[in-house]
Design an enzyme around this catalytic site. Sequence first.
Site, PDB file in Angstrom:
ATOM      1  N   LYS A  81       0.081   7.740   4.472  1.00 52.14           N
ATOM      2  CA  LYS A  81      -0.194   6.395   4.650  1.00 52.14           C
ATOM      3  C   LYS A  81      -1.081   5.899   5.930  1.00 52.14           C
ATOM      4  O   LYS A  81      -1.079   4.639   6.764  1.00 52.14           O
ATOM      5  CB  LYS A  81       1.015   5.103   4.593  1.00 52.14           C
ATOM      6  N   PRO A 127       0.822  -1.512   0.013  1.00 52.38           N
ATOM      7  CA  PRO A 127      -0.241  -0.029  -0.118  1.00 52.38           C
ATOM      8  C   PRO A 127       1.005   1.329  -0.086  1.00 52.38           C
ATOM      9  O   PRO A 127       1.990   1.382   0.538  1.00 52.38           O
ATOM     10  CB  PRO A 127      -0.562  -0.315   1.316  1.00 52.38           C
ATOM     11  N   GLU A 128       0.318   1.583  -1.340  1.00 54.65           N
ATOM     12  CA  GLU A 128       1.101   3.344  -0.896  1.00 54.65           C
ATOM     13  C   GLU A 128      -0.221   4.218  -0.379  1.00 54.65           C
ATOM     14  O   GLU A 128      -0.681   4.045  -0.286  1.00 54.65           O
ATOM     15  CB  GLU A 128       1.827   4.047  -2.256  1.00 54.65           C
ATOM     16  N   ARG A 157      15.131  -0.176   0.912  1.00 58.90           N
ATOM     17  CA  ARG A 157      14.497  -0.983  -0.229  1.00 58.90           C
ATOM     18  C   ARG A 157      14.803  -0.855  -1.464  1.00 58.90           C
ATOM     19  O   ARG A 157      15.789   0.295  -2.186  1.00 58.90           O
ATOM     20  CB  ARG A 157      12.748  -0.300  -0.399  1.00 58.90           C
TER      21      ARG A 157
END
Length: 264
Positions: A52, A2-3, A254
Amino acid sequence: VPEGHTLHRLARHLGAALVGHAVSASSPQGRFVDGAARIDGRTVARVSAYGKHLLVGFDGIAETLHVHLGLYGTFIGGALPAPPVRGALRLRLTTEEQWWDLRGPTACELLDPEAVARLLARLGPDPLARRPDGAAAIERLRRSRTPIGQALMDQAVVAGIGNVYRAELLFRHGVDPHRPAREVPAETLEAMWADLVRLMRAGVRAGRIVTTRPEHRSRRGTPRRDDAHYVYRRTGEPCRVCGEPVRTAELAARNVYWCATCQS
Ligand SMILES: [Zn+2]
């Protein structure tokens, strides 16, 4: 993963389903029993997203339900009857018509107004806010010595960007992710912000992230999954613009993806 667009879309759906309705709340998994008891039977007053983070307010109590899905969380719903309870179900909300199940969040908690204010104060501008504050985000980037690919993932700089938007935005503006943020020209940062607002709004509408321009796709029509991105998860595949293999490296814990030719 989810962004910000996922959370804003979720907030819209949850808001349409829950606001003005009394909810039954339970925590079948047992990790949110007290919180669920506190909101059980109350009417949902508002649902909003910031970056978020999802915030749900109720009539009659000062606390706000705060949810952060993290990398693996899901919050999905549908028309009653609800599916059988199974697995690690953190929170189930039901109205007279709908069920909503929250699983695997990194945060599911009730916050008092001061804690909500502290949470929001930690976050940078949200491109999906009604009036996004691009100047503040750009100012934060212009003060940062960290690589732009890392600074963009810092939720105190910009709230709501995740790994896909980071990589794709940098590609679309020809910026090397390893370049210190403050060395990126101001006009490039301004163009990036405007583009990010556009891309994320399109993401809310479509429920998916598409960053490629039609001329860079292999087919016409609705972009297929493998045509949706320039560099994200395309390591070793040819760049859609110059043909060089897309590279990857770890940045801000990431993988970041980029084209060393188009982004130099
Ligand atoms: Zn390229």
